[in-house]
Structure formats: C-alpha cells, structure tokens
Write an enzyme that holds these catalytic residues in place. Structure first.
Site, short mmCIF file in Angstrom:
data_model
loop_
_atom_site.label_atom_id
_atom_site.label_comp_id
_atom_site.label_asym_id
_atom_site.label_seq_id
_atom_site.Cartn_x
_atom_site.Cartn_y
_atom_site.Cartn_z
N ASP A 1 5.76 4.68 5.13
CA ASP A 1 6.65 3.71 5.78
C ASP A 1 6.72 2.38 5.02
O ASP A 1 7.40 1.44 5.45
CB ASP A 1 6.24 3.48 7.24
CG ASP A 1 4.81 2.98 7.39
OD1 ASP A 1 3.91 3.51 6.70
OD2 ASP A 1 4.60 2.06 8.20
N HIS A 2 6.06 2.32 3.86
CA HIS A 2 6.13 1.12 3.02
C HIS A 2 6.71 1.41 1.63
O HIS A 2 7.06 0.50 0.90
CB HIS A 2 4.73 0.49 2.89
CG HIS A 2 4.19 0.06 4.22
ND1 HIS A 2 4.16 -1.25 4.64
CD2 HIS A 2 3.73 0.80 5.27
CE1 HIS A 2 3.68 -1.30 5.88
NE2 HIS A 2 3.41 -0.07 6.28
N ASP B 1 -0.10 -3.97 6.14
CA ASP B 1 -0.69 -3.47 7.39
C ASP B 1 -2.14 -3.93 7.54
O ASP B 1 -2.95 -3.24 8.18
CB ASP B 1 -0.64 -1.94 7.45
CG ASP B 1 0.76 -1.42 7.71
OD1 ASP B 1 1.67 -2.24 7.90
OD2 ASP B 1 0.93 -0.19 7.74
N HIS C 1 4.78 -4.70 10.24
CA HIS C 1 5.32 -4.10 11.48
C HIS C 1 5.56 -5.14 12.57
O HIS C 1 4.88 -6.17 12.62
CB HIS C 1 4.33 -3.07 12.05
CG HIS C 1 4.20 -1.83 11.23
ND1 HIS C 1 4.94 -0.70 11.46
CD2 HIS C 1 3.40 -1.56 10.17
CE1 HIS C 1 4.60 0.23 10.58
NE2 HIS C 1 3.66 -0.27 9.78
N HIS D 1 -7.53 -0.85 5.65
CA HIS D 1 -6.47 0.02 6.17
C HIS D 1 -6.29 1.21 5.21
O HIS D 1 -6.28 2.36 5.62
CB HIS D 1 -5.19 -0.80 6.30
CG HIS D 1 -4.01 -0.04 6.79
ND1 HIS D 1 -3.91 0.45 8.08
CD2 HIS D 1 -2.85 0.35 6.18
CE1 HIS D 1 -2.74 1.09 8.23
NE2 HIS D 1 -2.09 1.04 7.08
N HIS E 1 1.34 3.93 2.01
CA HIS E 1 1.84 4.69 3.18
C HIS E 1 3.36 4.85 3.12
O HIS E 1 4.07 3.93 2.71
CB HIS E 1 1.42 4.01 4.48
CG HIS E 1 -0.01 4.27 4.84
ND1 HIS E 1 -0.73 3.48 5.70
CD2 HIS E 1 -0.87 5.25 4.44
CE1 HIS E 1 -1.96 3.95 5.82
NE2 HIS E 1 -2.07 5.02 5.05
N HIS F 1 0.85 -1.20 0.00
CA HIS F 1 0.00 0.00 0.00
C HIS F 1 0.87 1.24 0.00
O HIS F 1 2.10 1.14 0.10
CB HIS F 1 -1.00 -0.02 1.16
CG HIS F 1 -0.41 0.05 2.53
ND1 HIS F 1 0.42 -0.93 3.05
CD2 HIS F 1 -0.52 0.99 3.52
CE1 HIS F 1 0.77 -0.62 4.28
NE2 HIS F 1 0.22 0.55 4.59
#
Ligand code: ZN
Ligand code: FE
Length: 238
Positions: free
Chosen positions: A57-58, A130, A168, A111, A55, A53
C-alpha cells in the site's frame, strides 16, 4: 515546497511535493491512478518516487509512475530487493538532495526491518510512513517493541514545529484509544475537537506536528520499552 495530500486505496495517503521550479516528488504511491490525475492536472515534472517501506500500500504505484514519467525511485538500501524499481539506495542519516529537495534519512525499524522516514529539515516536514501516525504508531510486524520504541524516540527529538505527514488516515480510531487510557489529557481533548471538525468537513486530519504528538499521542508519552509494549499490546487488541 508545497505538499498535496492525495488519498489512495482505502485509507492511505500519498503525498505530492512540488518545489518552486514545478519539479515534484511523490512519497509512498499506494496506487498510480489518483496520483496521475493530480500530476497531469498540475502539470508538474515528476522526478522522484520516495518509499518509506516496502508494503504494497506504499509502493503499489511505483512501476507505473516510474514508466510514465521517467521518475527515479528512492528507498532504503537494505530493502533494495523488496522495493520495486528502486534506483537510488539510501543509508541511515544520509542527506539526500536534488534541486530544492533536501532530506535527511532517518532509519526507524519496527513496523518493518527496512522502514525509513524522510525529514525535510529546511522545510520542517517529516514523512513518517507507518511508524508514527497522528495519535498512534504502526504495528510491530518485523521488528521488536524495543526497536519501535527507539525509532519513535528518534522522531520525538525533532523540532516541535515539524509537520508530520504519515501513511494512513487512522486518526479517529487512534483518538478513541488515546482517550480510553489518557482521558484526563486536556491537550488531547482539544486536539480531538479539531480532528472532529476536519472529519466532518471530509478533510484529512494530517499534518500533525511533533509538538501535538508529544502532548497527545499516548505512544510518545511512554517512558520505557516496557510501557510502550503494554500499550502496543492493548492497541493490537483494541
Ligand atoms: Zn506498512
Ligand atoms: Fe501502510
């Protein structure tokens, strides 16, 4: 196919997947630097970057890794405007393959509205981003609880031995929540002992399996959207 777990940012995991010909792909590069270290040390040919996805942090490492290794970026077609550098556009249920790599794309909104999982069915490996965590699930940001519940239900039906690699390291905190609301669950207690040992050794608690999550993850044990929504609300305020 070998999966290397690489810690990124604060508590993210990126995965370097290497096939028998030394070709490699990365799932969800939160940042480039820790991945470059491993790629160069192992001298693998990075061919693809897969994003579950959009975001930050990905996808944080997307552009730098793409440029450095001339890799192609693979993601969900509806997120083409939010995934930096995307080259290959995927659809729900599509089989994406290249060489030894062969994955089914499972669309799992909730999400985010464009979240997908990569299911390497021949290897019994799932990259769940996530959406499904060990002993937990992602927050519902862009979708509805109903969508999230249905997305998790899709993953529930995968073979029991499927290994789950998620986005995570949230397992310890998740275990506290599961224990609070499901404290008679013997399988959960056993899993928490194993998790404790790994954390003590400073090892990832990942991968989990579908079997373990069905037995222990309170979110997968919810039997309706209503039950799921209640749990999600409780966890958001935990
Ligand atoms: Zn996310
Ligand atoms: Fe994340």
């Amino acid at each position: 196919m070998n999966v290397e777990i690489i810690k990124c940012l604060k508590d993210n995991y990126s995965y370097l997947v290497i096939d028998s010909n030394n070709n490699a792909l990365i799932v969800d590069p939160g940042e480039a630097e820790p991945l470059i270290k491993v790629i160069d040390k192992k001298k693998v040919n990075l061919k693809f970057i897969l994003n579950t996805h959009h975001h930050f942090d990905h996808i944080g490492g997307n552009e730098e890794l793409k440029k450095k290794y001339k890799a192609q970026i693979v993601g969900f077609k509806n997120d083409k405007d939010r995934i930096p550098g995307i080259d290959i556009f995927l659809s729900d249920n599509e089989i994406w393959k290249s060489g030894d790599f062969e994955a089914q794309i499972i669309y799992i909104p909730g999400h985010t509205s464009g979240h997908i999982a990569f299911y390497f069915y021949k290897n019994e490996i799932l990259f769940s981003g996530d959406t499904l965590f060990s002993l937990g699930c992602g927050r519902v940001f862009e979708g509805t609880n109903k969508e999230m519940y249905e997305s998790l239900s899709k993953l529930k039906n995968l073979p029991l031995n499927t290994k789950i690699y998620c986005g995570h390291e949230y397992t310890y905190n998740n275990s506290l929540f599961c224990m609070k609301y499901d404290n008679k669950n013997i399988e959960l207690k056993k899993k928490i002992i194993e998790i404790g040992k790994k954390i003590k050794r400073n090892e990832p608690t990942i991968p989990s399996t579908i079997k373990e999550e069905l037995e222990c993850n309170i979110f997968l044990r919810a039997k309706s959207t209503e039950e799921f929504s209640k749990l999600r609300d409780l966890k958001d305020n935990f």
